[in-house]
Enzyme design. Structure first.
Site, short mmCIF file in Angstrom:
data_model
loop_
_atom_site.label_atom_id
_atom_site.label_comp_id
_atom_site.label_asym_id
_atom_site.label_seq_id
_atom_site.Cartn_x
_atom_site.Cartn_y
_atom_site.Cartn_z
N CYS A 196 4.22 -1.60 -0.82
CA CYS A 196 5.59 -1.21 -1.14
C CYS A 196 5.97 -1.78 -2.52
O CYS A 196 5.47 -2.81 -2.94
CB CYS A 196 6.56 -1.75 -0.09
N ASP A 207 8.67 -3.12 -3.25
CA ASP A 207 9.59 -4.25 -3.04
C ASP A 207 9.14 -5.49 -3.81
O ASP A 207 7.97 -5.90 -3.73
CB ASP A 207 9.62 -4.55 -1.53
N ARG A 235 9.59 -8.47 -3.31
CA ARG A 235 9.22 -9.63 -2.49
C ARG A 235 7.79 -9.54 -1.97
O ARG A 235 7.35 -10.42 -1.22
CB ARG A 235 10.21 -9.77 -1.33
N HIS A 261 5.63 -3.97 5.03
CA HIS A 261 6.25 -5.29 5.22
C HIS A 261 7.48 -5.16 6.11
O HIS A 261 8.09 -4.09 6.18
CB HIS A 261 6.62 -5.91 3.86
N CYS A 286 11.59 -3.52 5.55
CA CYS A 286 11.44 -2.65 4.38
C CYS A 286 12.70 -1.79 4.20
O CYS A 286 13.14 -1.12 5.14
CB CYS A 286 10.22 -1.76 4.56
#
Ligand code: ZN
Length: 219
Positions: free
Chosen positions: A43, A45, A47, A99, A102
């Protein structure tokens, strides 16, 4: 200076100096070739930074990231990454990594509109709809994470079904597809048992992974 992101450029200089000090010749060595063993499809993202999570250096991990770690059969961007990794770099493993929590998956689960990306997230809604009966049995507070994991195994299945991976297997190239999920709350990666090394194991692996994911959410 803020406009030029000087702090990031300074930080980059420090990182390059530190890396070279720790391992003299590191960068010139990488000039010669990249020979990663792994393709990470994760992803976007912030993080979930691929290399950091598995403590791999530049040159060791080939990476493709997009919203909700999707592998769409007609997405030339992702397919090109898979093709280059498989045919040219000859990676041994392709890992789809989702994750928990999400944002893309949450938007799909809750039918939240986020604009243009709704069209992309539509693919996660398709996953949700395919598994709706089971998802309805999962306590609401855990439903997004359950869909994150279902999405991983569905996307790993999509990887297995590409002509690229199938052709590699047909010519007996060593290549294993995996599905993992990363816990934002504890920093740990979990293997979802979607591990496929040959065409005959695609459907059984998907069934194994589905049963495993469902067991993780059993009351
Ligand atoms: Zn995400």
């Amino acid at each position: 200076m803020t406009q030029q992101l000087q702090e990031l450029l300074d930080s980059n200089r420090r990182w390059a100096r530190k890396t070279e000090a720790r391992s003299p010749g590191f960068f010139t060595g990488l000039l010669a070739l990249q020979a990663p063993q792994y393709l990470w499809i994760g992803c976007a993202d912030s993080r979930v930074p691929a290399n950091e999570l598995v403590d791999l250096l530049p040159g060791e991990l080939f990476v493709h990231r997009n919203v909700a770690n999707l592998v769409v059969h007609s997405d030339l961007n992702c397919l090109s990454v898979i093709q280059f990794a498989t045919d040219v770099l000859k990676v041994k493993h392709i890992i789809v990594v989702g994750h928990s929590r999400c944002g893309g998956v949450a938007a799909a689960m809750n039918d939240t509109s986020v604009g243009l990306a709704d069209n992309w997230i539509r693919h996660v809604k398709d996953v949700r709809n395919r598994h709706r009966a089971w998802l309805d049995t999962v306590p609401e507070a855990r439903r997004i994470d359950a869909l994150c994991e279902l999405n991983v195994i569905e996307q790993a299945l999509n990887v297995c079904q590409t002509t690229i991976v199938d052709d590699a297997w047909q010519r007996d190239q060593e290549l294993v597809v995996h599905g993992w999920v990363y816990g934002l709350h504890n920093g740990l990666l979990e293997d979802l048992s979607m591990t496929v090394a040959e065409p005959a194991d695609v459907a059984p692996a998907f069934e194994r992974a589905l049963a495993y994911v469902q067991s993780r959410y059993a009351a």
